[in-house]
Design an enzyme around this catalytic site. Sequence first.
Site, PDB file in Angstrom:
ATOM      1  N   ASP A 116       0.830  -1.210   0.000  1.00  0.00           N
ATOM      2  CA  ASP A 116       0.000   0.000   0.000  1.00  0.00           C
ATOM      3  C   ASP A 116       0.864   1.260   0.000  1.00  0.00           C
ATOM      4  OD1 ASP A 116      -2.376   1.380  -0.067  1.00  0.00           O
ATOM      5  OD2 ASP A 116      -2.847   1.137   2.050  1.00  0.00           O
ATOM      6  N   GLY A 117       0.350   2.313  -0.600  1.00  0.00           N
ATOM      7  CA  GLY A 117       1.016   3.618  -0.533  1.00  0.00           C
ATOM      8  C   GLY A 117       1.631   4.100  -1.842  1.00  0.00           C
ATOM      9  N   ASN A 147     -10.799  -2.466  -5.980  1.00  0.00           N
ATOM     10  CA  ASN A 147      -9.970  -1.479  -6.691  1.00  0.00           C
ATOM     11  C   ASN A 147     -10.543  -1.060  -8.054  1.00  0.00           C
ATOM     12  OD1 ASN A 147      -6.866  -2.778  -5.301  1.00  0.00           O
ATOM     13  ND2 ASN A 147      -7.984  -0.935  -4.693  1.00  0.00           N
ATOM     14  N   SER A 184      -8.397  -4.885   4.591  1.00  0.00           N
ATOM     15  CA  SER A 184      -8.957  -4.544   3.279  1.00  0.00           C
ATOM     16  C   SER A 184      -9.328  -5.796   2.460  1.00  0.00           C
ATOM     17  CB  SER A 184      -7.987  -3.655   2.494  1.00  0.00           C
ATOM     18  OG  SER A 184      -7.716  -2.465   3.206  1.00  0.00           O
TER      19      SER A 184
HETATM   20  C1  IPE Z   1      -5.496  -2.782  -0.461  1.00  0.00           C
HETATM   21  O1  IPE Z   1      -5.134  -1.457  -0.615  1.00  0.00           O
HETATM   22  C2  IPE Z   1      -5.433  -3.477  -1.772  1.00  0.00           C
HETATM   23  C3  IPE Z   1      -4.112  -3.649  -2.334  1.00  0.00           C
HETATM   24  C4  IPE Z   1      -2.983  -3.374  -1.753  1.00  0.00           C
HETATM   25  C5  IPE Z   1      -4.094  -4.220  -3.652  1.00  0.00           C
HETATM   26  P1  IPE Z   1      -6.227  -0.304  -0.785  1.00  0.00           P
HETATM   27  O2  IPE Z   1      -5.465   0.966  -0.899  1.00  0.00           O
HETATM   28  O3  IPE Z   1      -7.138  -0.644  -1.907  1.00  0.00           O
HETATM   29  O4  IPE Z   1      -7.030  -0.404   0.572  1.00  0.00           O
HETATM   30  P2  IPE Z   1      -7.946   0.644   1.320  1.00  0.00           P
HETATM   31  O5  IPE Z   1      -8.928   1.170   0.307  1.00  0.00           O
HETATM   32  O6  IPE Z   1      -7.063   1.742   1.822  1.00  0.00           O
HETATM   33  O7  IPE Z   1      -8.569  -0.118   2.433  1.00  0.00           O
HETATM   34  C1  IPE Z   2      -1.398   0.182  -3.444  1.00  0.00           C
HETATM   35  O1  IPE Z   2      -1.178   1.551  -3.436  1.00  0.00           O
HETATM   36  C2  IPE Z   2      -1.579  -0.400  -4.820  1.00  0.00           C
HETATM   37  C3  IPE Z   2      -2.956  -0.817  -5.132  1.00  0.00           C
HETATM   38  C4  IPE Z   2      -3.971  -0.790  -4.302  1.00  0.00           C
HETATM   39  C5  IPE Z   2      -3.195  -1.284  -6.478  1.00  0.00           C
HETATM   40  P1  IPE Z   2      -2.373   2.585  -3.484  1.00  0.00           P
HETATM   41  O2  IPE Z   2      -2.674   2.887  -4.923  1.00  0.00           O
HETATM   42  O3  IPE Z   2      -3.541   2.096  -2.697  1.00  0.00           O
HETATM   43  O4  IPE Z   2      -1.720   3.841  -2.797  1.00  0.00           O
HETATM   44  P2  IPE Z   2      -2.411   4.872  -1.819  1.00  0.00           P
HETATM   45  O5  IPE Z   2      -3.030   4.092  -0.701  1.00  0.00           O
HETATM   46  O6  IPE Z   2      -3.441   5.599  -2.634  1.00  0.00           O
HETATM   47  O7  IPE Z   2      -1.304   5.749  -1.381  1.00  0.00           O
HETATM   48 MG    MG Z   3      -4.075   2.351  -0.743  1.00  0.00          MG
END
Ligand code: IPE
Ligand code: IPE
Ligand code: MG
Length: 238
Positions: free
Chosen positions: A23-24, A71, A192
Amino acid sequence: MSMEESKKLVAEKGLRHIAFIMDGNGRWARKRGLPREFGHKTGAATFKKVISYCYECGIKCVTVYAFSTENWKRSEREVTALMTLFSAYLDDAYSDLSKNNIRIIFLGDRARLPSLLVKKIESLEKKTEQGDKILNIALNYGSRDEILHAVNSLLKEGANEVSEEEFSKRLYTAASPDPDLVVRTAGEQRLSNFLLWQAAYSEFYYTDTLWPDMNDEELDRAFAAFGGRVRRYGAVVE
Ligand code: IPE
Ligand code: IPE
Ligand code: MG
């Protein structure tokens, strides 16, 4: 901790399966004034480094959460960028996987994925079938979806009672042991919709580090934290 110490810890503490909620990526890009896609691109490079360090340390099974069933709510532009990255990875993953004897398995519902992507997934899974280590990539994965998928397939077969073992075999993760350690980056402390059944007794490690910045030192810290945990499974451990 060094890699040698991590190796020793992995062996001694029986760290067989590590799972990552990557994440991030979006926040990493935003901090640099870049579009979110750049975060995903850098995150994909980080993924390769992270899994290779885990296998070097002797971990036999690695799972990464790449795309959740939720997603799809993101912009079409972001979803397309992610699908393009997955496709590019599938195109060049084989040599690394075969060299390291890694079997790749995709977890999730394939029905909603682009058909060319599904063809590439199936072909790579087949070609790496004999590997002695596992790399699970959760793609269009949701734990509730996985559980319902398992229940519905059992109902169709006329089952009226199942054991935990039989049920586990119906999940996308049938080939893997339950995760010993679940790592989530970017400061969020939630699942999640990831491995709800399988993580019943997993240890959790959270870090504020954004996924694209994840590195060996942070992994060493996660292993060290795992090494300090007492896994009781409900029993009394003196
Ligand atoms: C969880 O991350 C899914 C993945 C890392 C693929 P999200 O960024 O989608 O989760 P939430 O929305 O913050 O819970
Ligand atoms: C994780 O990073 C990757 C996926 C969920 C595909 P994010 O895209 O959720 O990054 P943030 O949470 O918006 O920073
Ligand atoms: Mg995220």
